[in-house]
Design a protein around this motif. Structure first.
Motif, PDB file in Angstrom:
ATOM      1  N   SER A   1       0.839  -1.195   0.000  1.00 14.47           N
ATOM      2  CA  SER A   1       0.000   0.000   0.000  1.00 14.47           C
ATOM      3  C   SER A   1       0.873   1.244   0.000  1.00 14.47           C
ATOM      4  N   GLU A   2       0.387   2.280  -0.615  1.00 16.03           N
ATOM      5  CA  GLU A   2       1.098   3.559  -0.581  1.00 16.03           C
ATOM      6  C   GLU A   2       1.319   3.996   0.851  1.00 16.03           C
ATOM      7  N   GLU A   3       0.397   3.599   1.740  1.00 14.00           N
ATOM      8  CA  GLU A   3       0.440   4.100   3.125  1.00 14.00           C
ATOM      9  C   GLU A   3       1.376   3.297   4.022  1.00 14.00           C
TER      10      GLU A   3
ATOM     11  N   PHE B   1      -1.950  -1.397  -3.834  1.00 17.15           N
ATOM     12  CA  PHE B   1      -2.989  -0.379  -3.982  1.00 17.15           C
ATOM     13  C   PHE B   1      -2.620   0.981  -3.392  1.00 17.15           C
ATOM     14  N   ASP B   2      -3.249   1.982  -3.962  1.00 12.90           N
ATOM     15  CA  ASP B   2      -3.247   3.330  -3.411  1.00 12.90           C
ATOM     16  C   ASP B   2      -4.648   3.497  -2.840  1.00 12.90           C
ATOM     17  N   PRO B   3      -4.808   3.405  -1.531  1.00 12.45           N
ATOM     18  CA  PRO B   3      -6.157   3.343  -0.979  1.00 12.45           C
ATOM     19  C   PRO B   3      -6.993   4.585  -1.253  1.00 12.45           C
ATOM     20  N   LEU B   4      -6.325   5.728  -1.225  1.00  6.97           N
ATOM     21  CA  LEU B   4      -7.063   6.946  -1.545  1.00  6.97           C
ATOM     22  C   LEU B   4      -6.146   7.876  -2.322  1.00  6.97           C
ATOM     23  N   ASP B   5      -6.457   8.052  -3.592  1.00  2.44           N
ATOM     24  CA  ASP B   5      -5.608   8.895  -4.441  1.00  2.44           C
ATOM     25  C   ASP B   5      -6.257  10.269  -4.596  1.00  2.44           C
ATOM     26  N   GLY B   6      -5.425  11.292  -4.461  1.00  2.00           N
ATOM     27  CA  GLY B   6      -5.946  12.656  -4.588  1.00  2.00           C
ATOM     28  C   GLY B   6      -6.319  13.233  -3.235  1.00  2.00           C
ATOM     29  N   SER B   7      -5.602  12.727  -2.207  1.00  2.00           N
ATOM     30  CA  SER B   7      -5.967  13.093  -0.826  1.00  2.00           C
ATOM     31  C   SER B   7      -6.076  14.599  -0.604  1.00  2.00           C
TER      32      SER B   7
ATOM     33  N   LEU C   1       4.759  10.229  -9.197  1.00  2.00           N
ATOM     34  CA  LEU C   1       3.836   9.095  -9.131  1.00  2.00           C
ATOM     35  C   LEU C   1       4.586   7.772  -8.985  1.00  2.00           C
ATOM     36  N   ARG C   2       4.007   6.873  -8.203  1.00  2.00           N
ATOM     37  CA  ARG C   2       4.670   5.627  -7.849  1.00  2.00           C
ATOM     38  C   ARG C   2       4.337   4.547  -8.877  1.00  2.00           C
ATOM     39  N   ILE C   3       5.342   3.713  -9.175  1.00  2.00           N
ATOM     40  CA  ILE C   3       5.203   2.710 -10.233  1.00  2.00           C
ATOM     41  C   ILE C   3       4.159   1.656  -9.859  1.00  2.00           C
TER      42      ILE C   3
ATOM     43  N   TYR D   1       1.682   1.123  -7.634  1.00  2.00           N
ATOM     44  CA  TYR D   1       0.248   1.250  -7.341  1.00  2.00           C
ATOM     45  C   TYR D   1      -0.386   2.518  -7.908  1.00  2.00           C
ATOM     46  N   GLU D   2       0.336   3.203  -8.789  1.00  2.00           N
ATOM     47  CA  GLU D   2      -0.289   4.300  -9.545  1.00  2.00           C
ATOM     48  C   GLU D   2       0.016   4.134 -11.037  1.00  2.00           C
ATOM     49  N   ALA D   3       1.293   4.190 -11.422  1.00  2.00           N
ATOM     50  CA  ALA D   3       1.638   4.196 -12.852  1.00  2.00           C
ATOM     51  C   ALA D   3       1.337   2.863 -13.538  1.00  2.00           C
TER      52      ALA D   3
END
Ligand code: AHG
Ligand code: MN
Ligand code: MN
Length: 338
Positions: A92-94, A114-120, A278-280, A282-284
Motif C-alpha cells: 500500500s502507498e500508506e 494499492f493506493d487506498p485513496l488517491d488525490g488526498s 507518481l509511484r510505479i 500502485y499508480e503508474a
C-alpha cells in the motif's frame, strides 16, 4: 431498448468462463475488491457529514500528512482483503513495507498492490478522489509468506488492474489484461451493486484536445518538456490546434477524463523530483495497463511504463498516459526530435 442489467459479479463470472483455465479464485479476489470499493465509497460520500474529514496527525512513508479518509480507506482495503485466502501479501502507498497476511488466515497465490485513496489533497474540498489497485501472481514458492520479490514485478505481468473514482457517481474501471478490454461499472447505491455502464472502453484517438499537467512546475521542467507544452499552448508559432488545459490534481480523476475523452495526462520529472511524483507499483503500472488495454499509450517519456521494474516498493516514474497520437508526440519532443 434498455440494455440488460449486468452486475460486476456477473461480468466477472462471464469473463472467467472465457478463460478455460480459470479457477474462480481470481474472480473471488475481484469481488472482494469491489466490496472494499463500496465500503470506501459509502464513507467518502458521507465525509462531510461525519467526523471523517481532517488529518490524523500522522505522516506516511511518503512524508505526506495522512488524512482520516486515507486511513479509513487503507483499513477498509486490508480488512476486506486479508482473510479470504487469495493473497500472499499486500503493498500500500500508506505502508513502508509489504503487508503480510495474518497467520490465522490462509494464503493464496496473488499480491494486491494499492493506493487506498488517491488525490488526498482534494478530500476536504469535495473534489473527486479515487482508489487504484493492481493484482500480480506471486513469483516465490507457495506455502510461505509473500516477499518483496513477489511485488517488484513489471506492469506487463499484472493479472488485473483498475481504479475506483468517487465522483458525481462511484465508478469501478478494470481490465484483466491488454487483450481483455476495459470495462466500467457504476455503483447504484440504492441496491449496492456496481452495474456495467461502460462496456469495452476505447480511448478516443483522434482525441479530445486536452492536455493535463501541473503547469506550476514549468520552470523546473527540462527544456524538451517546456517545448512540448509550449507547442500544446500554441506558443511555438505552429498553431495551438485548439488545446484546452484541464488539471484536477487527483490522478484517478485526470486519468478517467483522459480515458473517456482522449487527450494526454502528464506528470513529468522536474528539478525537485527527477523521477516525477507518481509511484510505479500502485499508480503508474495499473493505470498504464488500463490505458494500453483501452488502446492508448503509457510511457515514462521514453519507454513503455509496463516494462519498468521497480527496485523499491515506492519507486517513482515520470508518467505520460493517453491517446496514442499525443503520447507519441510527447515522446518525439522529449527525445528532441521535434
Ligand atoms: P495521493 O493522494 O495518493 O498521494 O496522490 C496524489 C497524486 C495524484 O493523485 C496527483 O496526480 C498528484 O498527486 C498531484 O500532484 P501535484 O499536486 O504535485 O500536481
Ligand atoms: Mn495517489
Ligand atoms: Mn494515496
Amino acid at each position: 431498448m434498455r440494455s440488460k442489467v449486468v452486475t460486476i459479479d456477473r461480468h466477472i463470472i462471464d469473463q472467467e468462463r472465457k478463460n478455460p483455465g480459470a479457477t474462480g479464485r481470481f474472480s473471488l479476489l475481484l469481488y472482494d475488491i469491489a466490496l472494499a470499493a463500496k465500503i470506501i465509497s459509502r464513507e467518502v460520500n458521507m465525509a462531510g457529514l461525519i467526523d471523517v474529514l481532517g488529518r490524523t496527525g500522522e505522516v506516511n512513508v511518503q512524508g505526506e500528512e495522512v488524512q482520516k479518509l486515507d486511513a479509513f480507506a487503507q483499513e477498509a482495503m486490508v480488512k476486506a482483503m486479508d482473510h479470504a485466502g487469495h493473497l500472499c501479501c499486500m503493498v500500500s502507498e500508506e505502508c513502508e513495507d509489504i503487508i503480510p497476511i495474518p497467520e490465522k488466515f490462509d494464503m493464496g497465490p496473488y499480491v494486491l498492490l494499492f493506493d487506498p485513496l488517491d488525490g488526498s489533497s482534494n478530500i476536504n474540498v469535495n473534489v473527486s478522489i479515487g482508489t487504484i489497485f493492481s493484482v500480480l501472481h506471486r513469483t516465490t514458492p507457495r506455502g510461505r509468506p509473500g516477499t518483496i520479490d513477489d511485488c517488484l514485478q513489471p506492469g506487463y505481468r499484472q493479472l488485473a488492474a483498475g481504479y475506483v473514482i468517487y465522483g458525481s457517481s462511484t465508478m469501478l474501471v478494470y481490465t484483466t489484461g491488454i487483450t481483455s478490454g476495459v470495462h466500467g461499472f457504476t455503483l447504484d447505491p440504492s441496491i449496492g451493486e456496481f452495474l456495467l455502464s461502460h462496456r469495452d472502453i476505447r480511448i478516443p484517438d483522434p482525441p479530445a484536445k486536452v492536455y493535463s499537467v501541473n503547469e506550476a512546475y514549468y520552470g523546473l521542467w527540462s527544456e524538451e518538456q517546456q517545448r512540448l507544452v509550449d507547442h500544446l499552448r500554441g506558443l511555438d508559432g505552429k498553431g495551438n490546434g485548439g488545446f484546452k488545459s484541464r488539471y484536477i490534481g487527483s490522478l484517478v480523476s485526470d486519468f478517467h477524463r483522459t480515458l473517456l475523452q482522449g487527450g494526454i495526462f502528464m506528470y513529468p520529472p522536474d528539478e525537485r523530483a527527477p523521477k516525477g511524483k507518481l509511484r510505479i507499483l500502485y499508480e503508474a503500472s495499473p493505470l498504464a495497463l488500463v490505458c494500453e488495454a483501452a488502446g492508448g499509450r503509457a510511457s515514462d517519456g521514453f519507454r513503455n511504463i509496463l516494462n519498468l521494474i521497480p527496485r523499491g516498493l515506492h519507486d517513482r516514474t515520470p508518467v505520460f498516459l493517453g491517446s496514442k497520437s499525443l503520447v507519441g508526440l510527447a515522446e518525439k519532443y522529449l527525445i528532441g526530435d521535434l
